[in-house]
Design a protein around this motif. Structure first.
Motif, PDB file in Angstrom:
ATOM      1  N   LYS A  83      49.010  36.042  42.738  1.00 29.20           N
ATOM      2  CA  LYS A  83      48.383  36.792  41.652  1.00 29.20           C
ATOM      3  C   LYS A  83      49.404  37.720  40.986  1.00 29.20           C
ATOM      4  CE  LYS A  83      44.080  39.386  40.854  1.00 29.20           C
ATOM      5  NZ  LYS A  83      42.925  40.027  41.537  1.00 29.20           N
TER       6      LYS A  83
ATOM      7  N   GLU B 106      48.552  39.411  46.470  1.00 31.31           N
ATOM      8  CA  GLU B 106      47.390  38.592  46.798  1.00 31.31           C
ATOM      9  C   GLU B 106      47.701  37.121  46.535  1.00 31.31           C
ATOM     10  OE1 GLU B 106      42.637  38.292  45.545  1.00 31.31           O
ATOM     11  OE2 GLU B 106      43.904  39.911  44.772  1.00 31.31           O
ATOM     12  N   LYS B 107      47.176  36.258  47.388  1.00 34.50           N
ATOM     13  CA  LYS B 107      47.405  34.824  47.206  1.00 34.50           C
ATOM     14  C   LYS B 107      46.118  34.049  47.492  1.00 34.50           C
ATOM     15  CE  LYS B 107      49.191  34.116  51.914  1.00 34.50           C
ATOM     16  NZ  LYS B 107      50.355  33.621  52.723  1.00 34.50           N
ATOM     17  N   ALA B 108      46.052  32.844  46.967  1.00 38.26           N
ATOM     18  CA  ALA B 108      44.905  31.963  47.180  1.00 38.26           C
ATOM     19  C   ALA B 108      45.398  30.521  47.195  1.00 38.26           C
ATOM     20  CB  ALA B 108      43.879  32.164  46.079  1.00 38.26           C
TER      21      ALA B 108
ATOM     22  N   SER C 140      50.907  41.141  42.821  1.00 39.42           N
ATOM     23  CA  SER C 140      50.002  42.050  43.537  1.00 39.42           C
ATOM     24  C   SER C 140      50.093  41.876  45.042  1.00 39.42           C
ATOM     25  CB  SER C 140      48.554  41.800  43.103  1.00 39.42           C
ATOM     26  OG  SER C 140      48.087  40.559  43.620  1.00 39.42           O
TER      27      SER C 140
ATOM     28  N   CYS D 197      44.903  46.275  38.312  1.00 39.25           N
ATOM     29  CA  CYS D 197      44.933  44.825  38.083  1.00 39.25           C
ATOM     30  C   CYS D 197      43.647  44.356  37.433  1.00 39.25           C
ATOM     31  CB  CYS D 197      45.171  44.095  39.405  1.00 39.25           C
ATOM     32  SG  CYS D 197      45.798  42.397  39.175  1.00 39.25           S
TER      33      CYS D 197
ATOM     34  N   TRP E 176      47.196  33.763  37.802  1.00 36.63           N
ATOM     35  CA  TRP E 176      47.739  33.191  39.029  1.00 36.63           C
ATOM     36  C   TRP E 176      48.908  32.266  38.702  1.00 36.63           C
ATOM     37  CZ3 TRP E 176      45.763  34.677  43.773  1.00 36.63           C
ATOM     38  CH2 TRP E 176      44.550  35.378  43.735  1.00 36.63           C
TER      39      TRP E 176
ATOM     40  N   CYS F  71      49.712  40.761  38.075  1.00 37.42           N
ATOM     41  CA  CYS F  71      48.916  41.749  37.341  1.00 37.42           C
ATOM     42  C   CYS F  71      49.659  42.217  36.099  1.00 37.42           C
ATOM     43  CB  CYS F  71      48.619  42.957  38.229  1.00 37.42           C
ATOM     44  SG  CYS F  71      47.728  42.533  39.739  1.00 37.42           S
TER      45      CYS F  71
ATOM     46  N   CYS G 209      41.095  29.364  42.174  1.00 39.48           N
ATOM     47  CA  CYS G 209      41.244  30.722  41.659  1.00 39.48           C
ATOM     48  C   CYS G 209      41.307  30.670  40.134  1.00 39.48           C
ATOM     49  CB  CYS G 209      42.461  31.425  42.249  1.00 39.48           C
ATOM     50  SG  CYS G 209      44.000  30.499  42.121  1.00 39.48           S
TER      51      CYS G 209
END
Length: 518
Positions: free
Chosen positions: A439, A413-415, A411, A389, A394, A441, A419
């Motif tokens: 996220k 992954e989160k926010a 991926s 990645c 995002w 990639c 970001c």
């Protein structure tokens, strides 16, 4: 001419080392390459050969503790960080900026490496290896591992360069800060004990006149260059060579200012430089390793420790001066090493194709199994991931993991807020508490992630070509066979270029030619 006594002993050693090994040329080739190439290399000296080496050999086993003296020209800071550097994750970040290898020293030797850049320092009262950080084990532990390997490979000779930071001629506290001569000499005595019966005897063997076969028959198979020679060895000139005999010009261009033409010109001049060095008994070493620009390290630190610092990815990427590279900040030294290798493979390949001379040893980063150098973007230091990645973006705020657009994959992954995409695009806070940004990639990152080049086999091909240039009729058939074997091995991992501007891999830049140097 009939073979000399030394030659007969050497060939007998080679025969017994490989007796019963029916598939030596396929399964066991690199771990015993001096033996396999023995028929044509036996009369070559160390100053006739080109040894494959690793830069910062021992960094695969770094701890997160800053070594005493680990930060050059700032020993007070190194001492302070040695005591408190574990706080706040500093050690873990520095480890990413310090690690250059993943293979253990035994694995490196098994994969054809014969020059070890063995960096040491007395830290916390013990001699350890280092690159900013100290290793997890004592230096003597790794040297015993090397000794065990030599005992198991009786046809092989290795060169070990002892220094703190690759400076051949620094002495006293300039080489090993605040270490008294008594501590250096006690460690040298320990080293002599570890390699007892295998160390070179400089009263009987020399770099320029003693053949490989003679070194093997005499059991002079551990060749050590010791920096700070007088204080470190106590004047014992018998079992080591002065580190000042290592000529390390550091001639290659930096990854942030690449010049493949300049690098190739360096190879074109190695023939004359080798001749001068040989006349003075010197060993010509060339580094093909690199470091990132200071600004890139600073950006990597901000990304690691400061919220929202991924907004600086573009500035970090542009510090490398690679046309179009603006979405990726090489945050690890491995990222930089593999990017460097992508371009240096062209230098090695072109120098070999042009018939240029090579130095007595090359040391390089990111050496992979098979004697390869990794040129793709997946860091060798990360083995437990299936998804690469380097380039990402995002999603807008959503309450579930979305399907990313074509060519992109989630991926996991989160926010929730603040970001940034790898191209610098910002995503603010989600208005609803149960929503997040996810996220995605870029799938293409994996296409060449593990690409590699035949580093060791290329250097072995150089050795065979050089040794066979004036071969007598008896050796010509063996020369032809060995050259064909190495040519076949090199075709498995040839120079491979592709065009991925995002990760700095271009297939038409910088320009490189050979005609002007031939």
């Amino acid at each position: 001419k009939p073979p000399t006594l030394a030659m007969r002993r050497y060939l007998r050693t080679v025969f017994f080392a490989f007796a019963g090994c029916k598939r030596a040329y396929s399964d066991n080739f690199l771990s015993n390459w001096m033996g396999h190439l023995g028929p044509v290399l036996a009369n070559q000296t160390l100053l006739d050969l080109t040894l494959p080496g690793t830069h910062d050999t021992m960094t695969y086993d770094l701890s997160t503790t800053i070594a005493d003296g680990g930060i050059d020209d700032a020993n007070w800071l190194a001492s302070l960080l040695h005591q408190f550097g574990h706080l706040g994750g500093i050690g873990g970040f520095i480890r990413k900026q310090a690690q250059t290898q993943v293979l253990t020293v035994t694995q490196q030797l098994d994969n054809g490496i014969r020059f070890l850049d063995f960096r040491i320092m007395r830290t916390g009262g013990q001699w350890r290896c280092l690159h900013m950080l100290q290793t997890q084990n004592k230096a003597a532990t790794y040297l015993r591992e090397v000794r065990d390997w030599l005992d198991a490979h009786p046809s092989e000779v290795i060169v070990i360069w002892l220094s703190k930071h690759g400076s051949p001629c620094k002495n006293g506290s300039d080489q090993y800060p605040s270490v008294p001569p008594s501590a250096k000499q006690a460690f040298w005595k320990e080293i002599q004990g570890i390699f007892s019966g295998l160390l070179v005897d400089t009263t009987a063997s020399s770099l320029s006149d003693t053949s490989i076969s003679a070194l093997v028959s005499r059991s002079h198979r551990a060749i050590i260059f010791a920096t700070d020679f007088a204080e470190f060895t106590g004047g014992n000139t018998v079992h080591a060579f002065d580190g000042c005999l290592v000529d390390n010009p550091l001639s290659m261009s930096n990854v942030a200012n690449l010049s493949l033409n300049g690098d190739l010109k360096t190879f074109a001049n190695f023939s004359s430089r080798r001749a001068v060095d040989r006349a003075h008994g010197q060993f010509l070493l060339e580094s093909m390793a690199n470091s990132p620009p200071d600004s890139a390290i600073e950006s990597a630190a901000k990304i690691r420790f400061l919220p929202g610092a991924t907004s600086g990815i573009k500035d970090c990427a542009m510090a490398f001066h690679i046309p179009g590279m603006m979405q990726w900040c090489p945050e690890r030294l491995f990222d930089v090493s593999q990017l460097t290798n992508y371009y240096k493979q062209s230098t090695l390949d072109a120098a070999y194709a042009a018939g240029f001379e090579f130095p007595n040893a090359i040391y390089i980063d990111a050496v992979a199994p098979g004697g390869l150098i990794r040129t793709g973007a997946q860091p060798l230091s990360i083995t437990n991931i299936s998804q690469i990645c380097d380039i990402y973006r995002w999603t807008s705020c959503t309450s579930h993991v979305p399907s990313c657009s074509e060519g992109w994959s989630p991926s996991g992954e989160k926010a929730h807020s603040s970001c940034y995409d790898s191209d610098g695009g910002k995503h603010g806070a989600c208005a609803l508490a149960w929503q997040d940004h996810f996220k995605c990639c870029r799938d293409r990152d994996g296409e060449h992630g593990a690409s590699a080049f035949a580093y060791v086999d290329t250097l072995l091909a150089v050795n065979v070509r050089r040794a066979c240039a004036n071969a007598n009729p008896v050796l010509r058939q063996q020369c032809s066979s060995l050259a064909a074997t190495l040519a076949t091995r090199r075709t498995r991992f040839p120079r491979t270029l592709w065009n991925d501007v995002a990760t700095g891999r271009l297939d038409d830049w910088p320009k490189q030619g050979t005609a002007v140097y031939v």
